[in-house]
Design a protein around this motif. Structure first.
Motif, PDB file in Angstrom:
ATOM      1  N   LEU A   1     -20.412 -19.426-112.688  1.00  0.00           N
ATOM      2  CA  LEU A   1     -20.934 -19.790-114.069  1.00  0.00           C
ATOM      3  C   LEU A   1     -21.462 -21.318-113.784  1.00  0.00           C
ATOM      4  O   LEU A   1     -20.916 -22.009-112.940  1.00  0.00           O
ATOM      5  N   VAL A   2     -22.455 -21.588-114.588  1.00  0.00           N
ATOM      6  CA  VAL A   2     -23.016 -23.184-114.490  1.00  0.00           C
ATOM      7  C   VAL A   2     -23.283 -23.166-115.761  1.00  0.00           C
ATOM      8  O   VAL A   2     -24.208 -22.697-116.539  1.00  0.00           O
ATOM      9  N   PRO A   3     -22.854 -24.418-116.596  1.00  0.00           N
ATOM     10  CA  PRO A   3     -23.127 -24.866-117.999  1.00  0.00           C
ATOM     11  C   PRO A   3     -24.240 -25.613-117.978  1.00  0.00           C
ATOM     12  O   PRO A   3     -24.942 -25.647-119.171  1.00  0.00           O
ATOM     13  N   ASN A   4     -25.013 -26.353-116.665  1.00  0.00           N
ATOM     14  CA  ASN A   4     -25.973 -27.271-116.919  1.00  0.00           C
ATOM     15  C   ASN A   4     -26.704 -27.461-115.810  1.00  0.00           C
ATOM     16  O   ASN A   4     -26.426 -26.723-114.769  1.00  0.00           O
ATOM     17  N   GLU A   5     -27.657 -28.139-115.638  1.00  0.00           N
ATOM     18  CA  GLU A   5     -28.320 -28.312-114.282  1.00  0.00           C
ATOM     19  C   GLU A   5     -27.661 -29.002-113.245  1.00  0.00           C
ATOM     20  O   GLU A   5     -27.760 -28.469-111.973  1.00  0.00           O
ATOM     21  N   ARG A   6     -26.579 -29.804-113.516  1.00  0.00           N
ATOM     22  CA  ARG A   6     -26.035 -30.381-112.542  1.00  0.00           C
ATOM     23  C   ARG A   6     -25.046 -29.070-111.756  1.00  0.00           C
ATOM     24  O   ARG A   6     -24.894 -29.016-110.635  1.00  0.00           O
ATOM     25  N   GLY A   7     -24.474 -28.205-112.710  1.00  0.00           N
ATOM     26  CA  GLY A   7     -23.829 -27.221-112.168  1.00  0.00           C
ATOM     27  C   GLY A   7     -24.792 -26.359-111.418  1.00  0.00           C
ATOM     28  O   GLY A   7     -24.426 -25.660-110.264  1.00  0.00           O
ATOM     29  N   LEU A   8     -26.013 -26.011-111.654  1.00  0.00           N
ATOM     30  CA  LEU A   8     -26.716 -25.263-111.293  1.00  0.00           C
ATOM     31  C   LEU A   8     -27.336 -25.953-109.577  1.00  0.00           C
ATOM     32  O   LEU A   8     -27.223 -25.003-108.860  1.00  0.00           O
ATOM     33  N   ASP A   9     -27.077 -27.243-109.783  1.00  0.00           N
ATOM     34  CA  ASP A   9     -27.378 -27.854-108.440  1.00  0.00           C
ATOM     35  C   ASP A   9     -26.294 -27.400-107.429  1.00  0.00           C
ATOM     36  O   ASP A   9     -26.578 -26.924-106.292  1.00  0.00           O
ATOM     37  N   ARG A  10     -25.132 -27.456-107.901  1.00  0.00           N
ATOM     38  CA  ARG A  10     -23.962 -27.280-107.087  1.00  0.00           C
ATOM     39  C   ARG A  10     -24.282 -25.792-106.422  1.00  0.00           C
ATOM     40  O   ARG A  10     -23.740 -25.307-105.326  1.00  0.00           O
ATOM     41  N   ALA A  11     -24.368 -24.874-107.588  1.00  0.00           N
ATOM     42  CA  ALA A  11     -24.374 -23.509-107.102  1.00  0.00           C
ATOM     43  C   ALA A  11     -25.564 -23.127-106.087  1.00  0.00           C
ATOM     44  O   ALA A  11     -25.503 -22.562-105.209  1.00  0.00           O
ATOM     45  N   LEU A  12     -26.644 -23.791-106.358  1.00  0.00           N
ATOM     46  CA  LEU A  12     -27.808 -23.633-105.417  1.00  0.00           C
ATOM     47  C   LEU A  12     -27.441 -24.111-104.016  1.00  0.00           C
ATOM     48  O   LEU A  12     -27.737 -23.565-102.992  1.00  0.00           O
ATOM     49  N   ALA A  13     -26.554 -25.230-104.022  1.00  0.00           N
ATOM     50  CA  ALA A  13     -26.456 -25.687-102.758  1.00  0.00           C
ATOM     51  C   ALA A  13     -25.750 -24.888-101.893  1.00  0.00           C
ATOM     52  O   ALA A  13     -25.435 -24.974-100.401  1.00  0.00           O
ATOM     53  N   LEU A  14     -25.017 -24.032-102.555  1.00  0.00           N
ATOM     54  CA  LEU A  14     -23.958 -23.122-101.827  1.00  0.00           C
ATOM     55  C   LEU A  14     -24.456 -21.741-101.592  1.00  0.00           C
ATOM     56  O   LEU A  14     -23.728 -20.774-101.132  1.00  0.00           O
ATOM     57  N   GLY A  15     -25.490 -21.535-102.063  1.00  0.00           N
ATOM     58  CA  GLY A  15     -26.372 -20.228-101.886  1.00  0.00           C
ATOM     59  C   GLY A  15     -25.857 -19.189-102.903  1.00  0.00           C
ATOM     60  O   GLY A  15     -26.068 -18.031-102.445  1.00  0.00           O
TER      61      GLY A  15
END
Ligand code: MG
Length: 309
Positions: free
Chosen positions: A88-102
Motif C-alpha cells: 500500500l502507498v498513500p502518496n509519492e513518499r510511500g511510492l518512493d519507499r516502495a520503488l526503492a525496495l523493488g
C-alpha cells in the motif's frame, strides 16, 4: 456433476491480504520475522498474490512500521519467486519507499464516501484522487502495476447506504488515473448479493471491464461468501481474502472482519474452480498464526479442519 458450474469462471486469483489488512488492526505488535514467515508460508500454500505491508507513515499504522525491514526479507537473496507482493502507498513518499525496495505492484486506497475519506486520509474524495494522480502516473511510467482500493462501496457507518452513482464516479476516476485493478470494498460488511449484482451492473454500464474488478468482502453479517458467489456469476475472477479471517475494519460494529481465505477456498473447491491453493497448508498456517496472536482463528473452515473449539 459438471465442473465448474455454468456461468462461473474456471479459475479465481485470490489476492491474499492477511499480512497487511489482517495484521494492521492487531493490537499486539507481531515481530518482523514472524510476519516474514507468515508470508513465506502463504506463498508455500500456493497463494500467488500476497499483499505484504504498507508504506504509510509509521505512526499511522504502528503494526506495519517495519515495512523497510520486512520487505527485503521476502525479496532478497533466497527470497520468494513467482509471487507478487503488493504494498500500500498513500502518496509519492510511500511510492518512493516502495520503488526503492523493488515492489512490482502498489495499491492506493480511495473512498466512495466523503466521511471515510476525511477520517482515513484527512482529505475530501477529490483531494485524495488528486493526491493519487502523480503516484499512479509515476508507477505506471515505471512499469509498476497499480491497484486502487475503493472503500465503503456498499454502506458507510456514518453516512448509511452509499448511492451507486457515487461508487461509479470514484471507480471510473481511479480507472482514468490509470489503476489496472479496482478492489471494491464492503468495508463494514453490509452488502448482500442483490446489491453486489447491482453495483457490478452499474460499473459495467459505465465501461469498467469486469476483468479489472476485484471484490473485497467482510463477513460482518455472514454474507461474504454469498456476495462472492454473486460477483463470480457476474464474471469477477479476483477475490480478496485474509488467511484465517484475520483483521477487519475498526469501524465495523462486530469483531468479524475479512472473508477468511480458507472459507473462500473451501467454496471454490466445491464449485470446481481452480485456485492453486493447498487448503491443508493454508489452514496449518492460520493455526500457526493464531498461536502467535494468542487466540483462535474466527474462520469456520479453519476451525472445522483443525478441530479447534
Ligand atoms: Mg478488509
Amino acid at each position: 456433476m459438471e465442473f465448474p458450474a455454468d456461468g462461473l469462471p474456471a479459475r479465481v486469483r485470490i489476492h491474499e491480504v492477511g499480512p497487511r489488512d489482517g495484521l494492521q488492526n492487531e493490537k499486539t505488535v507481531v515481530p518482523t520475522e514472524v510476519k516474514a514467515e507468515f508470508v513465506r508460508r502463504l506463498a508455500a500454500a500456493g497463494l500467488t498474490t500476497v499483499e505484504a505491508t504498507s508504506f504509510v507513515r509509521p505512526e499511522w499504522v504502528p503494526q506495519l512500521a517495519d515495512a523497510e525491514d520486512l520487505y527485503p526479507r521476502l525479496t532478497g537473496p533466497g527470497g520468494l519467486t513467482g509471487v507478487d507482493l503488493p504494498v500500500l502507498v498513500p502518496n509519492e513518499r510511500g511510492l518512493d519507499r516502495a520503488l526503492a525496495l523493488g515492489a512490482r505492484t502498489v495499491a492506493v486506497f480511495g473512498s466512495a464516501t466523503e466521511t471515510f475519506a476525511r477520517r482515513n486520509l484527512n482529505r475530501t474524495v477529490d483531494e485524495s484522487l488528486a493526491m493519487f494522480e502523480p503516484v499512479v502516473a509515476r508507477a505506471k511510467a515505471d512499469g509498476i502495476r497499480v491497484r486502487g482500493y475503493l472503500s465503503m462501496c456498499f454502506g458507510d457507518p456514518w453516512e448509511g447506504p452509499v448511492p451507486l452513482r457515487r461508487v461509479v464516479r470514484v471507480a471510473t476516476a481511479l480507472r482514468d488515473l490509470g489503476c489496472d485493478e479496482l478492489s471494491l470494498g464492503d468495508t463494514i460488511g453490509v452488502a448482500t448479493p442483490g446489491h453486489v449484482r447491482e453495483l457490478l451492473a452499474g460499473l459495467a454500464e459505465a465501461g469498467v471491464p469486469v476483468s479489472a474488478i476485484a471484490v473485497h468482502f467482510h463477513d460482518t453479517y455472514g454474507q461474504a461468501l454469498a456476495n462472492t458467489l454473486a460477483a463470480l456469476e457476474r464474471g469477477v475472477t479476483t477475490v480478496d481474502a485474509s488467511a484465517g479471517g484475520l483483521g477487519g475494519c475498526p469501524y465495523a460494529k462486530s469483531a468479524t472482519g475479512n472473508l477468511a481465505t480458507e472459507d473462500l477456498v473451501w467454496m471454490l473447491r466445491g464449485l470446481g474452480i481452480e485456485t492453486g491453493v493447498d487448503l491443508g497448508l493454508l489452514t496449518a498456517t492460520s493455526v500457526w498464526m493464531a498461536e502467535r496472536l494468542g487466540r483462535p482463528s474466527p474462520s469456520r473452515t479453519v476451525r472445522a479442519l483443525s478441530h479447534q473449539e
